[in-house]
Design an enzyme around this catalytic site. Structure first.
Site, PDB file in Angstrom:
ATOM      1  N   ASP A 147      -3.170  74.561  44.666  1.00 28.10           N
ATOM      2  CA  ASP A 147      -3.095  74.574  43.077  1.00 28.10           C
ATOM      3  C   ASP A 147      -4.424  74.339  42.373  1.00 28.10           C
ATOM      4  O   ASP A 147      -5.181  75.552  42.341  1.00 28.10           O
ATOM      5  CB  ASP A 147      -2.270  73.222  42.555  1.00 28.10           C
ATOM      6  CG  ASP A 147      -1.941  73.251  41.280  1.00 28.10           C
ATOM      7  OD1 ASP A 147      -2.656  73.986  40.457  1.00 28.10           O
ATOM      8  OD2 ASP A 147      -1.127  72.288  40.584  1.00 28.10           O
ATOM      9  N   LYS A 154      -0.578  78.849  43.861  1.00 24.09           N
ATOM     10  CA  LYS A 154      -0.134  79.037  42.391  1.00 24.09           C
ATOM     11  C   LYS A 154      -1.147  79.705  41.723  1.00 24.09           C
ATOM     12  O   LYS A 154      -2.297  79.610  41.872  1.00 24.09           O
ATOM     13  CB  LYS A 154      -0.113  77.679  41.942  1.00 24.09           C
ATOM     14  CG  LYS A 154       0.866  77.140  40.997  1.00 24.09           C
ATOM     15  CD  LYS A 154       0.692  75.823  40.387  1.00 24.09           C
ATOM     16  CE  LYS A 154       2.053  74.888  40.742  1.00 24.09           C
ATOM     17  NZ  LYS A 154       1.931  73.680  39.872  1.00 24.09           N
ATOM     18  N   ARG A 196      11.877  66.043  47.647  1.00 24.29           N
ATOM     19  CA  ARG A 196      11.371  66.711  48.836  1.00 24.29           C
ATOM     20  C   ARG A 196      12.293  67.125  49.692  1.00 24.29           C
ATOM     21  O   ARG A 196      12.099  68.074  50.306  1.00 24.29           O
ATOM     22  CB  ARG A 196      10.632  65.763  49.461  1.00 24.29           C
ATOM     23  CG  ARG A 196       9.306  65.077  48.860  1.00 24.29           C
ATOM     24  CD  ARG A 196       8.431  64.251  49.977  1.00 24.29           C
ATOM     25  NE  ARG A 196       7.483  63.548  49.356  1.00 24.29           N
ATOM     26  CZ  ARG A 196       6.032  64.184  48.930  1.00 24.29           C
ATOM     27  NH1 ARG A 196       5.814  65.521  49.039  1.00 24.29           N
ATOM     28  NH2 ARG A 196       5.353  63.052  48.148  1.00 24.29           N
TER      29      ARG A 196
HETATM   30  P1  IMP Z   1      -4.581  70.777  44.472  1.00 21.31           P
HETATM   31  O1  IMP Z   1      -5.525  69.650  45.202  1.00 21.31           O
HETATM   32  O2  IMP Z   1      -4.648  70.779  43.127  1.00 21.31           O
HETATM   33  O3  IMP Z   1      -4.803  72.207  44.970  1.00 21.31           O
HETATM   34  O4  IMP Z   1      -3.127  70.287  44.747  1.00 21.31           O
HETATM   35  C1  IMP Z   1      -2.610  70.320  46.023  1.00 21.31           C
HETATM   36  C2  IMP Z   1      -1.520  69.125  45.991  1.00 21.31           C
HETATM   37  O5  IMP Z   1      -0.949  69.013  44.656  1.00 21.31           O
HETATM   38  C3  IMP Z   1      -0.577  69.592  46.861  1.00 21.31           C
HETATM   39  O6  IMP Z   1      -0.588  69.559  48.347  1.00 21.31           O
HETATM   40  C4  IMP Z   1       0.594  69.192  46.448  1.00 21.31           C
HETATM   41  O7  IMP Z   1       1.162  67.962  47.061  1.00 21.31           O
HETATM   42  C5  IMP Z   1       0.519  68.860  44.905  1.00 21.31           C
HETATM   43  N1  IMP Z   1       1.241  69.943  44.082  1.00 21.31           N
HETATM   44  C6  IMP Z   1       0.282  71.053  43.397  1.00 21.31           C
HETATM   45  N2  IMP Z   1       1.144  71.614  42.559  1.00 21.31           N
HETATM   46  C7  IMP Z   1       2.430  71.101  42.763  1.00 21.31           C
HETATM   47  C8  IMP Z   1       3.737  71.359  42.244  1.00 21.31           C
HETATM   48  O8  IMP Z   1       4.079  72.496  41.382  1.00 21.31           O
HETATM   49  N3  IMP Z   1       4.751  70.689  42.722  1.00 21.31           N
HETATM   50  C9  IMP Z   1       4.592  69.623  43.463  1.00 21.31           C
HETATM   51  N4  IMP Z   1       3.271  69.198  43.917  1.00 21.31           N
HETATM   52  C10 IMP Z   1       2.410  70.057  43.627  1.00 21.31           C
END
Ligand code: IMP
Ligand code: MG
Length: 182
Positions: A101, A130, A164
């Protein structure tokens, strides 16, 4: 639980078909290499179980407990919940995560491995990529599906630790988001 889902984005059968392709590619790429797979918990436990059973290589497994999300937003802080990391010196490492994300989680994991582990090679594999403007630039080496910028749950992904265990990936109803907010 199912009544809280607005729309199914990826059915279980579609996910498993895609895992067949990903597993085939990974199996070819890591032929003859010493591979350690590190999966990021809790989000990737279902993905890990389904993917790794499709990869007939003599790999080793470790898992890291990491958290960065609160509710439907990334907190901006990546928290490592354990100090120990497996010995991967001279090994090929593949990091598994449920979703890419903001990019912060994988960036922090790569930074730590690059600084401390002595791994020969580090790559990433995410089930979902995403489509967002990333806070931290990061490109996954293997990705299952590109999805729009919506908050999704199921197949390991949670909203405040719920959902989950849904077998598919779906978008939550706004009403359910509000009901389980904290
Ligand atoms: P990042 O560090 O923002 O790339 O996010 C990664 C982590 O955020 C992932 O391992 C997920 O646990 C959580 N995450 C990001 N987007 C979502 C979503 O749409 N639903 C649930 N968890 C998410
Ligand atoms: Mg996660």
């Amino acid at each position: 639980m199912i009544e809280d889902i607005e729309r199914v984005l990826l059915e279980e059968s579609i996910i498993l078909q895609r895992l067949d392709d990903l597993a085939q590619k990974i199996t070819l790429d890591y032929q003859g290499k010493d591979l350690t797979v590190i999966s990021l918990m809790n989000g990737s436990f279902v993905f890990m179980a389904d993917l790794l059973r499709r990869i007939p290589l003599p790999l080793q497994i470790d898992s890291w407990s990491i958290s960065s999300y609160h509710g439907t937003r990334t907190s901006g802080r990546v928290e490592f919940r354990q100090n120990h990391i497996a010995d991967v010196k001279g090994r090929h490492v593949l990091i598994l995560d449920d979703i890419l994300d903001s990019g912060r989680t994988l960036r922090a994991v790569f930074d730590r491995l690059e600084a401390e582990s002595g791994a020969t090679n580090i790559r990433s594999c995410v089930l979902l990529d995403k489509k967002v403007q990333r806070h931290t630039p990061f490109v996954a080496d293997y990705a299952g599906f590109e999805i729009p910028d919506e908050f999704v749950v199921g197949y390991g992904l949670d909203y405040n630790e719920r959902y989950r265990n849904l077998p598919f990936i779906g978008v939550l109803k706004a009403e359910a988001i509000a009901r389980h907010a904290r």
